[in-house]
Motif scaffolding. Structure first.
Motif, PDB file in Angstrom:
ATOM      1  N   GLY A 172       0.831  -1.193   0.000  1.00  0.00           N
ATOM      2  CA  GLY A 172       0.000   0.000   0.000  1.00  0.00           C
ATOM      3  C   GLY A 172       0.867   1.246   0.000  1.00  0.00           C
ATOM      4  O   GLY A 172       2.083   1.183   0.190  1.00  0.00           O
ATOM      5  N   ARG A 173       0.218   2.368  -0.249  1.00  0.00           N
ATOM      6  CA  ARG A 173       0.901   3.662  -0.234  1.00  0.00           C
ATOM      7  C   ARG A 173       0.261   4.538   0.821  1.00  0.00           C
ATOM      8  O   ARG A 173      -0.941   4.441   1.065  1.00  0.00           O
ATOM      9  N   GLU A 174       1.045   5.410   1.414  1.00  0.00           N
ATOM     10  CA  GLU A 174       0.540   6.279   2.470  1.00  0.00           C
ATOM     11  C   GLU A 174       0.064   7.607   1.903  1.00  0.00           C
ATOM     12  O   GLU A 174       0.686   8.173   1.010  1.00  0.00           O
ATOM     13  N   PHE A 175      -1.067   8.083   2.453  1.00  0.00           N
ATOM     14  CA  PHE A 175      -1.665   9.346   2.026  1.00  0.00           C
ATOM     15  C   PHE A 175      -2.095  10.158   3.242  1.00  0.00           C
ATOM     16  O   PHE A 175      -2.453   9.590   4.288  1.00  0.00           O
ATOM     17  N   GLU A 176      -2.101  11.473   3.073  1.00  0.00           N
ATOM     18  CA  GLU A 176      -2.532  12.394   4.118  1.00  0.00           C
ATOM     19  C   GLU A 176      -3.800  13.154   3.736  1.00  0.00           C
ATOM     20  O   GLU A 176      -4.318  13.928   4.526  1.00  0.00           O
ATOM     21  N   ARG A 177      -4.281  12.930   2.511  1.00  0.00           N
ATOM     22  CA  ARG A 177      -5.449  13.672   2.018  1.00  0.00           C
ATOM     23  C   ARG A 177      -6.417  12.740   1.282  1.00  0.00           C
ATOM     24  O   ARG A 177      -6.021  11.722   0.743  1.00  0.00           O
ATOM     25  N   LEU A 178      -7.663  13.188   1.249  1.00  0.00           N
ATOM     26  CA  LEU A 178      -8.728  12.463   0.566  1.00  0.00           C
ATOM     27  C   LEU A 178      -9.399  13.422  -0.403  1.00  0.00           C
ATOM     28  O   LEU A 178      -9.763  14.533  -0.035  1.00  0.00           O
ATOM     29  N   HIS A 179      -9.578  12.990  -1.659  1.00  0.00           N
ATOM     30  CA  HIS A 179     -10.327  13.758  -2.655  1.00  0.00           C
ATOM     31  C   HIS A 179     -11.755  13.206  -2.621  1.00  0.00           C
ATOM     32  O   HIS A 179     -11.963  12.004  -2.726  1.00  0.00           O
ATOM     33  N   LEU A 180     -12.732  14.094  -2.466  1.00  0.00           N
ATOM     34  CA  LEU A 180     -14.103  13.654  -2.219  1.00  0.00           C
ATOM     35  C   LEU A 180     -15.106  14.508  -2.973  1.00  0.00           C
ATOM     36  O   LEU A 180     -14.927  15.723  -3.105  1.00  0.00           O
ATOM     37  N   SER A 181     -16.156  13.866  -3.459  1.00  0.00           N
ATOM     38  CA  SER A 181     -17.290  14.584  -4.048  1.00  0.00           C
ATOM     39  C   SER A 181     -18.524  13.708  -3.937  1.00  0.00           C
ATOM     40  O   SER A 181     -18.438  12.511  -3.678  1.00  0.00           O
ATOM     41  N   VAL A 182     -19.664  14.329  -4.144  1.00  0.00           N
ATOM     42  CA  VAL A 182     -20.903  13.589  -4.258  1.00  0.00           C
ATOM     43  C   VAL A 182     -20.835  12.855  -5.596  1.00  0.00           C
ATOM     44  O   VAL A 182     -20.404  13.434  -6.599  1.00  0.00           O
ATOM     45  N   ALA A 183     -21.224  11.602  -5.622  1.00  0.00           N
ATOM     46  CA  ALA A 183     -21.188  10.831  -6.872  1.00  0.00           C
ATOM     47  C   ALA A 183     -21.944  11.574  -7.962  1.00  0.00           C
ATOM     48  O   ALA A 183     -23.060  12.046  -7.753  1.00  0.00           O
ATOM     49  N   GLY A 184     -21.307  11.731  -9.109  1.00  0.00           N
ATOM     50  CA  GLY A 184     -21.903  12.437 -10.230  1.00  0.00           C
ATOM     51  C   GLY A 184     -21.512  13.910 -10.280  1.00  0.00           C
ATOM     52  O   GLY A 184     -21.805  14.595 -11.242  1.00  0.00           O
ATOM     53  N   ASP A 185     -20.843  14.394  -9.232  1.00  0.00           N
ATOM     54  CA  ASP A 185     -20.440  15.801  -9.168  1.00  0.00           C
ATOM     55  C   ASP A 185     -18.916  15.903  -9.003  1.00  0.00           C
ATOM     56  O   ASP A 185     -18.408  16.763  -8.300  1.00  0.00           O
ATOM     57  N   GLU A 186     -18.201  15.020  -9.681  1.00  0.00           N
ATOM     58  CA  GLU A 186     -16.749  14.938  -9.533  1.00  0.00           C
ATOM     59  C   GLU A 186     -16.026  16.213  -9.960  1.00  0.00           C
ATOM     60  O   GLU A 186     -14.930  16.490  -9.474  1.00  0.00           O
ATOM     61  N   ILE A 187     -16.625  16.991 -10.819  1.00  0.00           N
ATOM     62  CA  ILE A 187     -15.987  18.223 -11.274  1.00  0.00           C
ATOM     63  C   ILE A 187     -15.794  19.208 -10.115  1.00  0.00           C
ATOM     64  O   ILE A 187     -14.916  20.063 -10.145  1.00  0.00           O
ATOM     65  N   ASN A 188     -16.596  19.075  -9.059  1.00  0.00           N
ATOM     66  CA  ASN A 188     -16.512  19.956  -7.893  1.00  0.00           C
ATOM     67  C   ASN A 188     -15.859  19.280  -6.687  1.00  0.00           C
ATOM     68  O   ASN A 188     -16.113  19.667  -5.535  1.00  0.00           O
ATOM     69  N   ALA A 189     -15.028  18.268  -6.927  1.00  0.00           N
ATOM     70  CA  ALA A 189     -14.380  17.537  -5.837  1.00  0.00           C
ATOM     71  C   ALA A 189     -13.573  18.479  -4.949  1.00  0.00           C
ATOM     72  O   ALA A 189     -13.042  19.494  -5.399  1.00  0.00           O
ATOM     73  N   ILE A 190     -13.536  18.127  -3.673  1.00  0.00           N
ATOM     74  CA  ILE A 190     -12.743  18.888  -2.709  1.00  0.00           C
ATOM     75  C   ILE A 190     -11.657  17.976  -2.154  1.00  0.00           C
ATOM     76  O   ILE A 190     -11.737  16.751  -2.285  1.00  0.00           O
ATOM     77  N   THR A 191     -10.648  18.559  -1.535  1.00  0.00           N
ATOM     78  CA  THR A 191      -9.574  17.788  -0.918  1.00  0.00           C
ATOM     79  C   THR A 191      -9.616  18.039   0.577  1.00  0.00           C
ATOM     80  O   THR A 191      -9.623  19.190   1.025  1.00  0.00           O
ATOM     81  N   LEU A 192      -9.671  16.957   1.347  1.00  0.00           N
ATOM     82  CA  LEU A 192      -9.748  17.039   2.800  1.00  0.00           C
ATOM     83  C   LEU A 192      -8.480  16.467   3.416  1.00  0.00           C
ATOM     84  O   LEU A 192      -7.980  15.423   2.971  1.00  0.00           O
ATOM     85  N   SER A 193      -7.967  17.121   4.442  1.00  0.00           N
ATOM     86  CA  SER A 193      -6.835  16.577   5.199  1.00  0.00           C
ATOM     87  C   SER A 193      -7.362  15.470   6.090  1.00  0.00           C
ATOM     88  O   SER A 193      -8.424  15.606   6.712  1.00  0.00           O
ATOM     89  N   LEU A 194      -6.624  14.385   6.167  1.00  0.00           N
ATOM     90  CA  LEU A 194      -7.015  13.264   7.014  1.00  0.00           C
ATOM     91  C   LEU A 194      -6.511  13.502   8.437  1.00  0.00           C
ATOM     92  O   LEU A 194      -5.491  14.172   8.635  1.00  0.00           O
ATOM     93  N   PRO A 195      -7.178  12.925   9.432  1.00  0.00           N
ATOM     94  CA  PRO A 195      -6.740  13.115  10.816  1.00  0.00           C
ATOM     95  C   PRO A 195      -5.377  12.476  11.093  1.00  0.00           C
ATOM     96  O   PRO A 195      -4.692  12.843  12.038  1.00  0.00           O
ATOM     97  N   GLU A 196      -5.008  11.532  10.250  1.00  0.00           N
ATOM     98  CA  GLU A 196      -3.711  10.863  10.364  1.00  0.00           C
ATOM     99  C   GLU A 196      -3.359  10.266   9.009  1.00  0.00           C
ATOM    100  O   GLU A 196      -4.228  10.078   8.149  1.00  0.00           O
ATOM    101  N   THR A 197      -2.092   9.972   8.801  1.00  0.00           N
ATOM    102  CA  THR A 197      -1.651   9.330   7.565  1.00  0.00           C
ATOM    103  C   THR A 197      -2.210   7.916   7.527  1.00  0.00           C
ATOM    104  O   THR A 197      -2.189   7.204   8.537  1.00  0.00           O
ATOM    105  N   VAL A 198      -2.740   7.506   6.359  1.00  0.00           N
ATOM    106  CA  VAL A 198      -3.295   6.156   6.221  1.00  0.00           C
ATOM    107  C   VAL A 198      -2.593   5.415   5.089  1.00  0.00           C
ATOM    108  O   VAL A 198      -2.149   6.021   4.115  1.00  0.00           O
ATOM    109  N   LYS A 199      -2.498   4.108   5.251  1.00  0.00           N
ATOM    110  CA  LYS A 199      -1.968   3.247   4.198  1.00  0.00           C
ATOM    111  C   LYS A 199      -3.152   2.807   3.350  1.00  0.00           C
ATOM    112  O   LYS A 199      -4.171   2.361   3.878  1.00  0.00           O
TER     113      LYS A 199
END
Length: 173
Positions: A125-152
């Motif tokens: 796996g790879r470690e990440f500190e952020r999550l890209h998120l949107s409502v399904a079907g609205d990917e053009i308006n995706a936002i980036t959220l900081s995670l509470p901790e690094t995740v694999k």
């Protein structure tokens, strides 16, 4: 000249009557399927999001969505569009095989989705500190959220949106 004007007026009257009939039908259909005629589908920009770490089921991320002030909308009972990076192997897959109930958001009402970033039993796996998120079907308006901790991340899954956070626990097979 008068007959042409009268014919045009008659056509405009028919168009107005047809438009009114279509509007009435749309209103009846909107309420007949259980949705309020005042609620509309949520877009990513209609919502605020929060991500927290949870320990249940081996650990997962709980995403909480709330409508912004003055907004009333519903989230369809499908999983959010999310990824941890830009490659296909970091996109979340559905944890559930059926569509859940829609969740209407307004005021303090929240919807919850659980994301398990690693569903494999290996050390890859790879470690990440952020999550890209949107409502399904609205990917053009995706936002980036900081995670509470690094995740694999390795084969991530997400639950559908639920009104109860206990139903958003992503159990992997």
């Amino acid at each position: 000249m008068r007959s042409r004007s009268a014919a045009r007026s008659a056509r405009l009257a028919l168009i107005a009557v047809a438009a009114a009939a279509l509007t009435a039908t749309a209103t009846v259909n909107a309420t007949a399927d259980g949705r309020s005629s005042t609620a509309r589908a949520c877009g990513t920009k209609d919502l605020t999001f929060k991500v927290s770490s949870e320990t249940q089921a081996g650990g997962y991320l709980l995403v909480t969505a709330k409508a912004k002030s003055g907004v009333t909308c519903y989230l369809e009972g499908v999983f959010p569009s999310a990824s941890f990076g830009s490659s296909a192997d970091t996109e979340v897959a559905p944890a559930e095989h059926a569509v859940s109930e829609n969740v209407t958001l307004s005021g303090s009402t929240a919807a919850y989705a659980g994301i398990n970033p690693k569903t494999t039993g290996n050390d890859f796996g790879r470690e990440f500190e952020r999550l890209h998120l949107s409502v399904a079907g609205d990917e053009i308006n995706a936002i980036t959220l900081s995670l509470p901790e690094t995740v694999k991340v390795d084969r991530p899954i997400a639950t559908n949106w639920h009104a109860d956070p206990a139903e958003a626990v992503p159990f992997s097979d």
